[in-house]
Structures are given as C-alpha cells and as structure tokens.
Design a protein around this motif. Sequence first.
Motif, PDB file in Angstrom:
ATOM      1  N   PHE A  64     -57.490  32.826  54.015  1.00 17.35           N
ATOM      2  CA  PHE A  64     -56.198  32.992  54.313  1.00 17.35           C
ATOM      3  C   PHE A  64     -55.843  32.852  55.822  1.00 17.35           C
ATOM      4  O   PHE A  64     -56.755  33.311  56.473  1.00 17.35           O
ATOM      5  CB  PHE A  64     -55.915  34.532  53.912  1.00 17.35           C
ATOM      6  CG  PHE A  64     -54.494  34.983  53.918  1.00 17.35           C
ATOM      7  CD1 PHE A  64     -53.598  34.597  52.789  1.00 17.35           C
ATOM      8  CD2 PHE A  64     -53.811  35.665  55.080  1.00 17.35           C
ATOM      9  CE1 PHE A  64     -52.313  34.816  52.959  1.00 17.35           C
ATOM     10  CE2 PHE A  64     -52.557  36.063  54.924  1.00 17.35           C
ATOM     11  CZ  PHE A  64     -51.718  35.581  53.903  1.00 17.35           C
ATOM     12  N   LEU A  65     -54.873  31.941  56.130  1.00 17.21           N
ATOM     13  CA  LEU A  65     -54.558  31.946  57.373  1.00 17.21           C
ATOM     14  C   LEU A  65     -53.158  31.987  57.956  1.00 17.21           C
ATOM     15  O   LEU A  65     -52.410  31.898  57.183  1.00 17.21           O
ATOM     16  CB  LEU A  65     -54.752  30.340  57.686  1.00 17.21           C
ATOM     17  CG  LEU A  65     -54.526  29.662  59.001  1.00 17.21           C
ATOM     18  CD1 LEU A  65     -55.284  30.107  60.014  1.00 17.21           C
ATOM     19  CD2 LEU A  65     -54.651  28.327  58.914  1.00 17.21           C
ATOM     20  N   HIS A  72     -62.996  24.064  52.315  1.00 15.75           N
ATOM     21  CA  HIS A  72     -62.260  25.285  51.884  1.00 15.75           C
ATOM     22  C   HIS A  72     -60.880  24.910  51.509  1.00 15.75           C
ATOM     23  O   HIS A  72     -60.211  24.001  51.709  1.00 15.75           O
ATOM     24  CB  HIS A  72     -62.184  26.234  53.175  1.00 15.75           C
ATOM     25  CG  HIS A  72     -63.861  26.506  53.564  1.00 15.75           C
ATOM     26  ND1 HIS A  72     -64.688  27.115  52.987  1.00 15.75           N
ATOM     27  CD2 HIS A  72     -64.299  26.137  54.646  1.00 15.75           C
ATOM     28  CE1 HIS A  72     -65.645  27.411  53.519  1.00 15.75           C
ATOM     29  NE2 HIS A  72     -65.476  26.738  54.759  1.00 15.75           N
ATOM     30  N   THR A  73     -60.411  25.986  50.493  1.00 18.29           N
ATOM     31  CA  THR A  73     -58.975  26.286  50.422  1.00 18.29           C
ATOM     32  C   THR A  73     -58.500  26.987  51.379  1.00 18.29           C
ATOM     33  O   THR A  73     -59.063  28.051  51.460  1.00 18.29           O
ATOM     34  CB  THR A  73     -58.798  26.753  48.726  1.00 18.29           C
ATOM     35  OG1 THR A  73     -59.353  25.845  47.939  1.00 18.29           O
ATOM     36  CG2 THR A  73     -57.201  26.934  48.546  1.00 18.29           C
ATOM     37  N   VAL A  74     -57.168  26.504  51.800  1.00 18.20           N
ATOM     38  CA  VAL A  74     -56.429  27.333  52.973  1.00 18.20           C
ATOM     39  C   VAL A  74     -55.140  27.720  52.572  1.00 18.20           C
ATOM     40  O   VAL A  74     -54.422  26.927  52.084  1.00 18.20           O
ATOM     41  CB  VAL A  74     -56.528  26.159  54.258  1.00 18.20           C
ATOM     42  CG1 VAL A  74     -55.762  27.345  55.120  1.00 18.20           C
ATOM     43  CG2 VAL A  74     -57.835  25.717  54.561  1.00 18.20           C
ATOM     44  N   ARG A  75     -55.135  29.080  52.404  1.00 20.73           N
ATOM     45  CA  ARG A  75     -53.896  29.910  51.985  1.00 20.73           C
ATOM     46  C   ARG A  75     -53.123  30.117  53.358  1.00 20.73           C
ATOM     47  O   ARG A  75     -53.575  30.945  53.725  1.00 20.73           O
ATOM     48  CB  ARG A  75     -54.110  30.959  51.121  1.00 20.73           C
ATOM     49  CG  ARG A  75     -52.910  31.439  50.234  1.00 20.73           C
ATOM     50  CD  ARG A  75     -53.324  32.413  49.246  1.00 20.73           C
ATOM     51  NE  ARG A  75     -53.923  31.681  48.264  1.00 20.73           N
ATOM     52  CZ  ARG A  75     -54.972  32.616  47.297  1.00 20.73           C
ATOM     53  NH1 ARG A  75     -55.151  33.868  47.609  1.00 20.73           N
ATOM     54  NH2 ARG A  75     -55.649  31.888  46.386  1.00 20.73           N
ATOM     55  N   VAL A 132     -54.155  23.030  50.145  1.00 17.83           N
ATOM     56  CA  VAL A 132     -53.385  23.872  50.745  1.00 17.83           C
ATOM     57  C   VAL A 132     -52.436  24.723  49.945  1.00 17.83           C
ATOM     58  O   VAL A 132     -51.867  24.102  49.043  1.00 17.83           O
ATOM     59  CB  VAL A 132     -52.670  22.966  51.870  1.00 17.83           C
ATOM     60  CG1 VAL A 132     -51.583  23.928  52.582  1.00 17.83           C
ATOM     61  CG2 VAL A 132     -53.654  22.455  53.147  1.00 17.83           C
ATOM     62  N   GLU A 133     -52.289  25.921  50.155  1.00 15.39           N
ATOM     63  CA  GLU A 133     -51.528  26.734  49.420  1.00 15.39           C
ATOM     64  C   GLU A 133     -50.489  27.385  50.335  1.00 15.39           C
ATOM     65  O   GLU A 133     -50.928  28.032  51.392  1.00 15.39           O
ATOM     66  CB  GLU A 133     -52.166  27.923  48.566  1.00 15.39           C
ATOM     67  CG  GLU A 133     -53.234  27.184  47.584  1.00 15.39           C
ATOM     68  CD  GLU A 133     -53.896  28.516  46.883  1.00 15.39           C
ATOM     69  OE1 GLU A 133     -54.102  29.510  47.267  1.00 15.39           O
ATOM     70  OE2 GLU A 133     -55.155  28.008  46.376  1.00 15.39           O
ATOM     71  N   ILE A 134     -49.192  27.345  50.296  1.00 12.55           N
ATOM     72  CA  ILE A 134     -48.279  27.953  51.262  1.00 12.55           C
ATOM     73  C   ILE A 134     -47.643  29.094  50.583  1.00 12.55           C
ATOM     74  O   ILE A 134     -47.173  29.079  49.568  1.00 12.55           O
ATOM     75  CB  ILE A 134     -47.275  26.856  51.774  1.00 12.55           C
ATOM     76  CG1 ILE A 134     -47.896  25.749  52.574  1.00 12.55           C
ATOM     77  CG2 ILE A 134     -46.436  27.432  52.708  1.00 12.55           C
ATOM     78  CD1 ILE A 134     -47.218  24.417  52.735  1.00 12.55           C
ATOM     79  N   ILE A 135     -47.538  30.310  51.483  1.00 12.81           N
ATOM     80  CA  ILE A 135     -46.878  31.605  51.038  1.00 12.81           C
ATOM     81  C   ILE A 135     -45.976  31.760  52.051  1.00 12.81           C
ATOM     82  O   ILE A 135     -46.308  31.806  53.253  1.00 12.81           O
ATOM     83  CB  ILE A 135     -47.934  32.767  51.100  1.00 12.81           C
ATOM     84  CG1 ILE A 135     -49.234  32.408  50.342  1.00 12.81           C
ATOM     85  CG2 ILE A 135     -47.212  33.936  50.689  1.00 12.81           C
ATOM     86  CD1 ILE A 135     -49.082  32.237  48.760  1.00 12.81           C
TER      87      ILE A 135
END
Length: 162
Positions: free
Chosen positions: A10-11, A31-34, A54-57
């Motif tokens: 989580f970033l 890594h997967t970067v959320r 990349v997942e964007i919240i």
Amino acid sequence: MAASTPQTIFLTGATGYIGGRLAPRLLDKGHTVRCLSRSASKLMARTWASHDRVEIIEGDASDEQLLAEAMQGCHAAYYLVHSMDTTNSSYQQRDLEVAQTFARACKLAGVERIIYLGGLGELGEGLSAHLSSRREVEFALKDSGVPVTALRAAMIIGSGSA
C-alpha cells in the motif's frame, strides 16, 4: 518482507516526489502496488500507473474505513503523506490525526509493517514546528502496535521536486 516474494504494498504519496519514484521500483521487484490518491486522474498521468500490478484507490488518507478496506491483503504500507502547507497553524494537528487514522487502519487490515519517511532532527527544544510534527507523526504510527520502519531524511531535492 522477503525480497524474493512478491507482495501487495500500500502506497500513499504516489503522486509525490518520493512515492512517484518508489512505485516503479516496487513494480520492478514484482510487487503489486496499491496506491491511495486524492486524484486518480493525477496519478494516471504517471507512466507506471497503467501497469497491470498497479491498483488505484481514490480517496483521502483521513478516511479510516476506506483505508482499512483498501489495505486488506497488503503486507506493508508506505506512509509518505504530510502537509506541505505549514502556514496554516492547524497543520500539525491535522498531520497527527491523519497519521493516527492511518495507523488504526493498518492495524484493522492486518498490515505487517508501516514504512514512514520523516525528517531529520533530534527531540527536545529548538526543533522547528515542521520537524516536531514529523516526529509526532512517527510516534503516532508506532503507537498503533504495527511495526514501523522510520526513515529520516533531510530536504530532498531533485529533478521534478517541489
């Protein structure tokens, strides 16, 4: 965090100078970067943001429920958020409250480690309000019970920095 095992990270601060350079390196490591961003469109301007891991919240770091849900399944959470507007007298309180919210959300989500970038400076009298605030944030994150790795840096200047 084993270097050979890809994880979900989580970033926060991904549109900032450090976060914008950290995300591609995490992706390079598998890594997967959320990423949490107040503006998904601003984050999508980054070349790496369209990567399939990349997942964007879209949301605000002061929303504990959003954070806790977004952090589900994340092994580590980078806290690269702090107020750049030190002219407002309430920025220290706001920074502290957001850090406490972030820490509680990490605990609720089962995040294994918080990585925090603060500022240099000793404790005690003579510390600027800005650096004092950075240390308060560090202590607030540590108070959560989630292990914290605190990195302290001086002003970071480079191509594209504020």
